[in-house]
Design an enzyme around this catalytic site. Structure first.
Site, short mmCIF file in Angstrom:
data_model
loop_
_atom_site.label_atom_id
_atom_site.label_comp_id
_atom_site.label_asym_id
_atom_site.label_seq_id
_atom_site.Cartn_x
_atom_site.Cartn_y
_atom_site.Cartn_z
N THR A 271 -0.30 2.35 2.62
CA THR A 271 -1.44 1.66 1.72
C THR A 271 -1.06 0.61 0.63
O THR A 271 -1.64 -0.27 0.53
CB THR A 271 -2.53 2.62 1.20
OG1 THR A 271 -2.91 3.52 2.22
CG2 THR A 271 -3.63 1.83 0.58
N GLY A 272 0.19 1.19 0.16
CA GLY A 272 0.88 0.12 -0.86
C GLY A 272 1.31 -1.05 -0.44
O GLY A 272 1.18 -2.01 -1.33
N CYS B 107 3.90 13.69 -5.18
CA CYS B 107 4.81 12.64 -4.68
C CYS B 107 6.02 13.00 -5.17
O CYS B 107 6.91 12.82 -4.32
CB CYS B 107 4.29 11.32 -5.40
SG CYS B 107 4.16 11.36 -7.26
N SER C 11 -0.17 6.60 -0.69
CA SER C 11 0.65 6.34 0.21
C SER C 11 1.68 4.97 0.37
O SER C 11 1.10 4.08 -0.19
CB SER C 11 0.17 6.61 1.64
OG SER C 11 -0.66 5.55 1.98
N LYS D 241 -11.49 3.35 -8.85
CA LYS D 241 -11.95 3.89 -7.58
C LYS D 241 -11.04 5.07 -7.25
O LYS D 241 -10.07 5.12 -6.94
CB LYS D 241 -11.94 2.99 -6.49
CG LYS D 241 -12.57 3.40 -5.42
CD LYS D 241 -12.36 2.80 -4.03
CE LYS D 241 -10.98 3.40 -3.38
NZ LYS D 241 -11.03 4.69 -2.87
P1 NAP Z 1 -3.94 6.40 0.94
O1 NAP Z 1 -4.19 5.80 2.09
O2 NAP Z 1 -2.65 5.94 0.37
O3 NAP Z 1 -5.06 6.69 -0.14
C1 NAP Z 1 -4.96 6.55 -1.47
C2 NAP Z 1 -6.30 5.82 -2.16
O4 NAP Z 1 -6.17 4.37 -1.54
C3 NAP Z 1 -7.43 6.10 -1.67
O5 NAP Z 1 -8.52 6.12 -2.90
C4 NAP Z 1 -8.03 5.44 -0.60
O6 NAP Z 1 -8.97 5.39 -0.21
C5 NAP Z 1 -7.42 4.15 -0.96
N1 NAP Z 1 -7.37 2.96 0.08
C6 NAP Z 1 -7.00 3.35 1.24
N2 NAP Z 1 -6.74 2.00 2.14
C7 NAP Z 1 -7.03 1.29 1.12
C8 NAP Z 1 -6.68 -0.24 1.17
N3 NAP Z 1 -6.65 -1.03 2.33
N4 NAP Z 1 -6.91 -0.98 0.10
C9 NAP Z 1 -7.15 -0.32 -1.11
N5 NAP Z 1 -7.28 0.89 -1.45
C10 NAP Z 1 -7.17 1.69 -0.22
O7 NAP Z 1 -3.43 8.11 1.23
P2 NAP Z 1 -4.13 8.98 2.18
O8 NAP Z 1 -4.32 8.39 3.34
O9 NAP Z 1 -5.21 9.85 1.47
O10 NAP Z 1 -2.80 10.18 2.45
C11 NAP Z 1 -1.75 9.71 3.37
C12 NAP Z 1 -0.30 9.92 2.71
O11 NAP Z 1 -0.33 9.39 1.34
C13 NAP Z 1 -0.06 11.60 2.26
O12 NAP Z 1 0.26 12.23 3.31
C14 NAP Z 1 1.11 11.29 1.20
O13 NAP Z 1 2.26 11.33 2.14
C15 NAP Z 1 0.66 10.14 0.55
N6 NAP Z 1 0.15 10.48 -0.46
C16 NAP Z 1 0.97 10.02 -1.76
C17 NAP Z 1 0.51 10.31 -3.03
C18 NAP Z 1 1.40 10.15 -4.27
O14 NAP Z 1 1.25 10.76 -5.28
N7 NAP Z 1 2.30 9.27 -4.31
C19 NAP Z 1 -0.87 10.95 -3.41
C20 NAP Z 1 -1.58 11.25 -2.10
C21 NAP Z 1 -1.08 11.04 -0.78
P3 NAP Z 1 -9.20 6.02 1.40
O15 NAP Z 1 -9.15 7.55 1.32
O16 NAP Z 1 -10.97 5.84 1.67
O17 NAP Z 1 -8.60 5.33 2.40
MG MG Z 2 -5.61 6.74 4.06
#
Ligand code: NAP
Ligand code: MG
Length: 464
Positions: free
Chosen positions: A218-219, A270, A215, A163
């Site tokens: 979410t992790g 990241c 993030s 996904k």
């Molecule tokens: P995120 O919430 O962690 O989203 C990453 C993925 O997880 C998306 O596909 C998201 O879908 C999905 N997701 C969200 N909630 C979930 C859940 N409860 N169970 C399973 N999957 C879920 O990241 P974001 O909100 O887009 O970004 C927030 C922060 O994450 C950024 O500000 C940055 O600090 C960090 N980030 C880190 C990386 C990295 O490479 N480590 C990459 C991107 C962002 P949805 O978008 O629909 O929630």
């Molecule tokens: Mg998110």
């Protein structure tokens, strides 16, 4: 969407925005929960057959997939720029690198290790695939993060349901369609959806492993939810990497490397260098050089000529960066540079360099995921090390110095999954990558990453 080897009709569609304009340019299909079940069922159904093929046969299929992706590379790169915002040259680079990383798993072996073998007994450690893998990927490197997971998952004999992030689904969906030409039905399934779909994947009893990049928040949520079914986890989470610059460097030479260590991909990496600790002796000179470079960087639409930096990928991210800058300013940070942004409704955030930023500003405590760099002054390297390590994150870290041995001695004491010297970040298909502390668990890449898609299976025989 690709379910059971063919295009699945969408339950509904969501608009996909071009971050350079803020306007919708395409509609992406979104899965409902029945389709999610169908994708998992397809993957579960294909597992017995796929996992019983030979490693060599699976590697041949993944190689064939790499060839198909290369044949479609220009189209995929254009889609990537349109939905992600990065320049077309960066998108092309991401495509090439992602395919090369995926292909690298085709040269690895998965060996059985014989521990003891005598006339009385035989003990060996084998590796078996874990089952159905659910991969959940973010919007900063949609293709790289997808192929980092598809490669090892399929080579090890698993089937997969992937996904993408709902703001960047299109390139990944196209990759799924191209996979239909190569893989047996059900081996590679791609469904689009939001956090609800992600959450349902994490709960699903027929999924054995979650490979997630995103993030830390979410992790943690995923780890919690996955505990009910005790899924295997690889979590590549956020980072807040520190770089320590010692006074014995040639400032002019390294300034450019340090600048791009932070600002590549518009800072949405990241393992970008996010907190820069600079020795007093060279502080003013290095800050001045970084500002000089920043001034020369053209920000704009990723398809326009000469553009080196695009917008940030989504409005939420831009707003988060804005609030970080406001908070840092309110706490006394100095704005040493803030660039211009293109006109229009794109998700623009200017190149921003903040100096003398207090340790409790959110731009320092949280992950500044965008073109925002914080600079910190030190005179004692031990003090810089303490401050660098005072973070819940632990992805990468770097030391910059003319004395490589001294740099290594300091870098190896940084709390991180990787310590770089005179570079940041540097990755390759032969090198594992992962974080410690709140930056995640497990690694991706090379044989270490491949093993994370296997379970150990011990065969322990008493001979009579
Ligand atoms: P995120 O919430 O962690 O989203 C990453 C993925 O997880 C998306 O596909 C998201 O879908 C999905 N997701 C969200 N909630 C979930 C859940 N409860 N169970 C399973 N999957 C879920 O990241 P974001 O909100 O887009 O970004 C927030 C922060 O994450 C950024 O500000 C940055 O600090 C960090 N980030 C880190 C990386 C990295 O490479 N480590 C990459 C991107 C962002 P949805 O978008 O629909 O929630
Ligand atoms: Mg998110």
């Amino acid at each position: 969407m690709t379910i059971r080897g063919s295009n699945a009709r969408a339950a509904h569609f969501e608009e996909v925005l071009n971050p350079a304009t803020g306007a919708a340019f395409a509609r992406a299909p979104v899965a409902n929960l029945e389709q999610l079940d169908e994708a998992v069922e397809a993957a579960r159904g294909a597992f017995a057959q796929w996992s019983s093929t030979t490693l060599t046969d699976r590697q041949a299929k993944v190689r064939e997939f790499a060839t198909v992706l290369r044949e479609n590379l220009d189209d995929l790169a254009r889609t990537l720029t349109s939905e992600q915002g990065k320049s077309i040259s960066d998108a092309t680079m991401e495509m090439h690198a992602a395919i090369a990383f995926m292909e690298s798993y085709c040269d690895l072996s998965i060996d059985t290790e014989v521990l003891r073998s005598t006339s009385e007994e035989h003990v060996e450690v084998r590796r078996r695939p874990v089952g159905v893998v659910a991969a959940i990927t973010p919007w900063n490197f949609p293709v790289m993060m997808a192929l980092w997971k598809i490669g090892p998952a399929l080579v090890a004999g698993n089937t997969i349901v992937l996904k993408p992030a709902p703001t960047t689904p299109l390139t990944t969906l196209k990759i799924g369609e191209l996979g239909q030409q190569v893989f047996p039905k059900g081996v590679l399934n791609i469904i689009n959806g939001d956090g609800e779909v992600g959450s349902a994947l994490v709960k699903h009893p027929d999924i054995s492993k979650i490979a997630f990049t995103g993030s830390t928040a979410t992790g943690k949520h995923i780890m919690n939810t996955a505990s009910t079914t005790l899924k295997r986890l690889t979590l590549e989470l956020g980072g807040n990497d520190a770089g320590i610059v010692l006074p014995d460097i040639d400032v002019e030479t390294v300034a450019k490397d340090i600048f791009w260590a932070k600002f590549s991909n518009a800072g949405q990496i990241c393992a970008a260098l996010k907190r820069l600790f600079v020795h007093d002796d060279i502080y003013d000179e290095l800050v001045a050089q970084l500002v000089q470079i920043a001034k020369s960087v053209k920000m704009g639409d990723g398809f326009a000529d000469g553009v080196l930096m695009g917008p940030v990928q989504n409005a939420m991210q831009r707003d988060k960066l804005r609030s970080m800058v406001d908070d840092a300013k309110a706490k006394g940070a100095k704005v040493v540079y803030q660039g211009d942004i293109p006109e229009g409704d794109g998700f623009w955030f200017p190149i921003t360099i903040l100096a003398d930023v207090p340790a409790d500003a959110s731009a320092v405590t949280d992950e500044a995921f965008g073109p925002l760099l914080t600079i910190h002054r030190f005179s004692d390297p031990e003090d810089a090390l303490t401050r660098a390590n005072a973070s819940p994150y632990g992805l990468g870290a770097s030391v910059w110095s003319g004395d490589v041995d001294a740099a290594v001695a300091l870098a190896e004491r940084m709390d991180s999954g990787t310590a770089w010297v005179n570079q940041h970040p540097a990755m390759g298909p032969d090198t594992p990558f992962g974080g410690v502390k709140s930056s995640g668990m497990g690694v991706e890449g090379a044989r270490w990453g491949l093993m994370q898609y296997t379970n150990i299976h011990v065969v322990n025989v008493k001979k009579n």
